[in-house]
Design an enzyme around this catalytic site. Sequence first.
Site, PDB file in Angstrom:
ATOM      1  N   ASP A  19       0.810  -1.233   0.000  1.00 51.91           N
ATOM      2  CA  ASP A  19       0.000   0.000   0.000  1.00 51.91           C
ATOM      3  C   ASP A  19       0.838   1.276   0.000  1.00 51.91           C
ATOM      4  OD1 ASP A  19      -2.205  -1.711   0.145  1.00 51.91           O
ATOM      5  OD2 ASP A  19      -2.106  -1.757   2.329  1.00 51.91           O
ATOM      6  N   LYS A  22       1.733   2.133  -5.111  1.00 49.57           N
ATOM      7  CA  LYS A  22       2.299   1.559  -6.354  1.00 49.57           C
ATOM      8  C   LYS A  22       1.409   1.845  -7.563  1.00 49.57           C
ATOM      9  CE  LYS A  22       2.330  -2.556  -4.397  1.00 49.57           C
ATOM     10  NZ  LYS A  22       2.002  -2.189  -2.992  1.00 49.57           N
ATOM     11  N   ASN A  46      -5.447 -10.214  -3.793  1.00 50.19           N
ATOM     12  CA  ASN A  46      -5.130  -9.665  -2.463  1.00 50.19           C
ATOM     13  C   ASN A  46      -4.650  -8.222  -2.599  1.00 50.19           C
ATOM     14  OD1 ASN A  46      -2.886 -10.704  -3.822  1.00 50.19           O
ATOM     15  ND2 ASN A  46      -1.887 -11.516  -2.002  1.00 50.19           N
ATOM     16  N   ALA A  47      -4.163  -7.849  -3.789  1.00 53.89           N
ATOM     17  CA  ALA A  47      -3.694  -6.491  -4.023  1.00 53.89           C
ATOM     18  C   ALA A  47      -4.872  -5.535  -4.117  1.00 53.89           C
ATOM     19  CB  ALA A  47      -2.900  -6.439  -5.329  1.00 53.89           C
ATOM     20  N   GLY A  48      -4.615  -4.276  -3.794  1.00 52.76           N
ATOM     21  CA  GLY A  48      -5.603  -3.211  -4.000  1.00 52.76           C
ATOM     22  C   GLY A  48      -4.821  -1.996  -4.438  1.00 52.76           C
ATOM     23  N   HIS A  49      -4.814  -1.715  -5.739  1.00 52.02           N
ATOM     24  CA  HIS A  49      -3.999  -0.625  -6.289  1.00 52.02           C
ATOM     25  C   HIS A  49      -4.915   0.507  -6.747  1.00 52.02           C
ATOM     26  CE1 HIS A  49      -0.472  -3.584  -7.243  1.00 52.02           C
ATOM     27  NE2 HIS A  49      -0.796  -3.548  -5.971  1.00 52.02           N
ATOM     28  N   ARG A 153       1.012 -29.485  -7.135  1.00 56.48           N
ATOM     29  CA  ARG A 153       0.651 -29.964  -8.472  1.00 56.48           C
ATOM     30  C   ARG A 153      -0.770 -30.482  -8.554  1.00 56.48           C
ATOM     31  NH1 ARG A 153       5.936 -33.400  -8.226  1.00 56.48           N
ATOM     32  NH2 ARG A 153       5.068 -33.357  -6.136  1.00 56.48           N
ATOM     33  N   GLN A 239       1.753  -6.426  -3.388  1.00 56.45           N
ATOM     34  CA  GLN A 239       2.260  -6.564  -2.025  1.00 56.45           C
ATOM     35  C   GLN A 239       3.589  -5.789  -1.949  1.00 56.45           C
ATOM     36  OE1 GLN A 239       1.104  -9.857  -3.614  1.00 56.45           O
ATOM     37  NE2 GLN A 239      -0.716  -8.743  -3.051  1.00 56.45           N
ATOM     38  N   GLY A 318     -10.688  -3.065   3.546  1.00 53.45           N
ATOM     39  CA  GLY A 318     -11.219  -1.973   4.370  1.00 53.45           C
ATOM     40  C   GLY A 318     -10.660  -1.964   5.793  1.00 53.45           C
ATOM     41  N   SER A 427      11.006  10.807  -7.365  1.00 50.13           N
ATOM     42  CA  SER A 427       9.804  11.627  -7.274  1.00 50.13           C
ATOM     43  C   SER A 427       9.189  11.513  -5.880  1.00 50.13           C
ATOM     44  CB  SER A 427       8.823  11.136  -8.348  1.00 50.13           C
ATOM     45  OG  SER A 427       7.598  11.782  -8.225  1.00 50.13           O
ATOM     46  N   GLY A 429       5.631  12.166  -3.680  1.00 52.98           N
ATOM     47  CA  GLY A 429       4.189  12.361  -3.800  1.00 52.98           C
ATOM     48  C   GLY A 429       3.656  13.223  -2.673  1.00 52.98           C
TER      49      GLY A 429
HETATM   50  P1  GDP Z   1      -0.828   0.301  -3.577  1.00 52.79           P
HETATM   51  O1  GDP Z   1      -1.428  -0.962  -3.101  1.00 52.79           O
HETATM   52  O2  GDP Z   1       0.650   0.365  -3.317  1.00 52.79           O
HETATM   53  O3  GDP Z   1      -1.146   0.625  -5.004  1.00 52.79           O
HETATM   54  O4  GDP Z   1      -1.458   1.472  -2.698  1.00 52.79           O
HETATM   55  P2  GDP Z   1      -3.017   1.635  -2.272  1.00 52.79           P
HETATM   56  O5  GDP Z   1      -3.796   2.066  -3.437  1.00 52.79           O
HETATM   57  O6  GDP Z   1      -3.477   0.430  -1.529  1.00 52.79           O
HETATM   58  O7  GDP Z   1      -2.897   2.773  -1.186  1.00 52.79           O
HETATM   59  C1  GDP Z   1      -2.315   3.994  -1.452  1.00 52.79           C
HETATM   60  C2  GDP Z   1      -3.344   5.104  -1.083  1.00 52.79           C
HETATM   61  O8  GDP Z   1      -2.657   6.333  -0.946  1.00 52.79           O
HETATM   62  C3  GDP Z   1      -4.373   5.338  -2.157  1.00 52.79           C
HETATM   63  O9  GDP Z   1      -5.575   5.720  -1.549  1.00 52.79           O
HETATM   64  C4  GDP Z   1      -3.792   6.486  -2.974  1.00 52.79           C
HETATM   65  O10 GDP Z   1      -4.790   7.258  -3.631  1.00 52.79           O
HETATM   66  C5  GDP Z   1      -3.130   7.294  -1.887  1.00 52.79           C
HETATM   67  N1  GDP Z   1      -1.923   8.039  -2.267  1.00 52.79           N
HETATM   68  C6  GDP Z   1      -0.923   7.670  -3.114  1.00 52.79           C
HETATM   69  N2  GDP Z   1       0.074   8.579  -3.106  1.00 52.79           N
HETATM   70  C7  GDP Z   1      -0.305   9.542  -2.225  1.00 52.79           C
HETATM   71  C8  GDP Z   1       0.329  10.736  -1.738  1.00 52.79           C
HETATM   72  O11 GDP Z   1       1.444  11.093  -2.125  1.00 52.79           O
HETATM   73  N3  GDP Z   1      -0.382  11.475  -0.814  1.00 52.79           N
HETATM   74  C9  GDP Z   1      -1.621  11.110  -0.371  1.00 52.79           C
HETATM   75  N4  GDP Z   1      -2.221  11.880   0.539  1.00 52.79           N
HETATM   76  N5  GDP Z   1      -2.218   9.977  -0.793  1.00 52.79           N
HETATM   77  C10 GDP Z   1      -1.574   9.213  -1.695  1.00 52.79           C
HETATM   78  P1  IMO Z   2      -0.979  -4.250  -2.251  1.00 55.20           P
HETATM   79  O1  IMO Z   2      -0.560  -4.808  -3.580  1.00 55.20           O
HETATM   80  C1  IMO Z   2      -0.877  -4.763   2.105  1.00 55.20           C
HETATM   81  C2  IMO Z   2      -0.963  -8.901   3.585  1.00 55.20           C
HETATM   82  C3  IMO Z   2      -2.187  -9.308   4.368  1.00 55.20           C
HETATM   83  C4  IMO Z   2      -1.583 -10.342   5.301  1.00 55.20           C
HETATM   84  C5  IMO Z   2      -0.540 -11.027   4.418  1.00 55.20           C
HETATM   85  C6  IMO Z   2      -1.015 -12.335   3.791  1.00 55.20           C
HETATM   86  O2  IMO Z   2      -2.273  -3.514  -2.291  1.00 55.20           O
HETATM   87  O3  IMO Z   2       0.124  -3.489  -1.602  1.00 55.20           O
HETATM   88  P2  IMO Z   2      -2.657 -12.900   1.764  1.00 55.20           P
HETATM   89  O4  IMO Z   2      -4.089 -12.539   1.529  1.00 55.20           O
HETATM   90  O5  IMO Z   2      -1.722 -12.388   0.724  1.00 55.20           O
HETATM   91  O6  IMO Z   2      -2.456 -14.348   2.029  1.00 55.20           O
HETATM   92  O7  IMO Z   2      -2.269 -12.134   3.147  1.00 55.20           O
HETATM   93  O8  IMO Z   2      -0.219 -10.097   3.385  1.00 55.20           O
HETATM   94  N1  IMO Z   2      -1.240  -8.333   2.239  1.00 55.20           N
HETATM   95  C7  IMO Z   2      -1.161  -7.032   1.942  1.00 55.20           C
HETATM   96  N2  IMO Z   2      -0.908  -5.962   2.725  1.00 55.20           N
HETATM   97  N3  IMO Z   2      -1.048  -4.606   0.776  1.00 55.20           N
HETATM   98  C8  IMO Z   2      -1.265  -5.673  -0.029  1.00 55.20           C
HETATM   99  O9  IMO Z   2      -1.317  -5.582  -1.382  1.00 55.20           O
HETATM  100  C9  IMO Z   2      -1.376  -6.951   0.552  1.00 55.20           C
HETATM  101  N4  IMO Z   2      -1.616  -8.186   0.065  1.00 55.20           N
HETATM  102  C10 IMO Z   2      -1.510  -9.022   1.099  1.00 55.20           C
HETATM  103  O10 IMO Z   2      -2.739  -8.214   5.069  1.00 55.20           O
HETATM  104  O11 IMO Z   2      -0.898  -9.696   6.346  1.00 55.20           O
HETATM  105 MG    MG Z   3      -2.937  -1.622  -1.792  1.00 52.18          MG
END
Ligand code: GDP
Ligand code: IMO
Ligand code: MG
Length: 442
Positions: A19, A22, A46-49, A153, A239, A318, A427, A429
């Site tokens: 998080d 990325k 599991n990712a949330g980008h 497998r 991750q 969440g 860079s 942010g």
């Molecule tokens: P990711 O999983 O690495 O792609 O990151 P997430 O999307 O899970 O979480 C990053 C959160 O930070 C998102 O809500 C972005 O909109 C927000 N974000 C990213 N860069 C910045 C920043 O420089 N400042 C602020 N305030 N929010 C940012």
């Molecule tokens: P992004 O790509 C933050 C964490 C979970 C847990 C551990 C194992 O958005 O950065 P899993 O479901 O992968 O078996 O969970 O890894 N985890 C993350 N934490 N950002 C993520 O993805 C994650 N994906 C998994 O919270 O601790």
């Molecule tokens: Mg994320």
Amino acid sequence: MNKQKEGFVDVLVGLQWGDEGKGKNIDELLSHGVYSGVARFQGGANAGHTIKQGSKTFIGHIIPSGCLQKDIELYIGNEVVVDTVSLIKEIRELENLGFEINSRLYISNRAKLVSYLHPFLDQADEHKRSKLGTKVGTTSRGIGPAYSDSRARSGLLVGDVLLPNFEEKIANLTEFHLNLLEMYRNKYGFEINLEKIKEAKEKWDNSIKEIKKLNICDLPFLIQAKLKEGKNILAEGAQAVMLDIDFGDYPNVTSSNTLPANVCLGLGVPHTVIRNVYGVIKAYTTKVGGGNFPARMEDVVLEKLFQDAGHEFGATTGRPRMCGWLDLFALRYAIELSGANKIFINKADICLSDKIKVVIGYVSKGKVLETFPLYLDQVTGVNTEEMPGWGNANFGINDKEKVSQELATYLNYIKRKLSNLNVSIVSVGTGPDREHSFNWDN
Ligand code: GDP
Ligand code: IMO
Ligand code: MG
């Protein structure tokens, strides 16, 4: 005749516990016309980008973060565990936002399928662990069980959906999964909700019908052909390095190798094509899930302030993210493992205290550790340094000259601390939008 110049692969990975922002940085890198495609090489839904474009915000779990850029091809590599329900849902969401996906999405036939019972097995295992006090805090997306089946497998590949005996393969795997679930029920009291399983199966069956209509292909050949044509590709890490199955705080990790080394295996390309490794951090650290978090802020009120100001709630689950100081001890480990040579620092606009701390070392039983430990629960304290904070002063700043003195001091401090690692801070942010950033090192 001149030989065509071959393309390269750049990689972007998170260097903390996920998080880091990325999605935003991938979207930004793709906007410069350098890359023709972006590839997920590991992990799953599991990712949330989070990516933003004007008033549109999209959270991608499995779809690569180039989805909001119409000319970018999207690849899903073989080390990805594909949650087909999530994938189809994301494609529909993007179509509703006006982005066509199907013609530019290519999925490796060697990618792994997440079955409809994998999330239940994930929950069952967590249920067992909670009884033992060793919960990982997974995202419940079935990631661990899907990778376990793959390594044993007994799993299904995306390419299997096109086989005449696919139904038979599912039936065999389902029987195995149901036996496992029964074991979890009998031994650990895990409640099997048949209604929910039925619902999940219906959704999964529908998603499989839709997946069959997508481009399922021999991805390594496609990517290698693109590189031969001189096209460049960006590999999108999910991750982060500190959650890597081999180098993180096992078992409080995800089930894939998140390191750039896995790009070669996850896409089927040789290491010689890899050029830059972009590493992403936040100006502080967050973590979700189990295990020790040595850099965590001790002051719970302050942690809550960072959580609220940074909207630190999981993009997938969440859940509130724990907040800690920038952990330079862990960061050095992550940079050395990943070979990151260019760093993005996000969330430099969030600093809610008069003083900002930085973790520079770990202590275990009164001894300062020289190297990153095998088990984080053996870390009993941290050494920190502190400097003035900057409040809300830097939100939205996109010009290096306008940065507050305190943030400039902080960034120079980080640069100095990493100076022998051959990295540059490309860079910084200062907000969630693409425009909210400034160049630092050049
Ligand atoms: P990711 O999983 O690495 O792609 O990151 P997430 O999307 O899970 O979480 C990053 C959160 O930070 C998102 O809500 C972005 O909109 C927000 N974000 C990213 N860069 C910045 C920043 O420089 N400042 C602020 N305030 N929010 C940012
Ligand atoms: P992004 O790509 C933050 C964490 C979970 C847990 C551990 C194992 O958005 O950065 P899993 O479901 O992968 O078996 O969970 O890894 N985890 C993350 N934490 N950002 C993520 O993805 C994650 N994906 C998994 O919270 O601790
Ligand atoms: Mg994320």
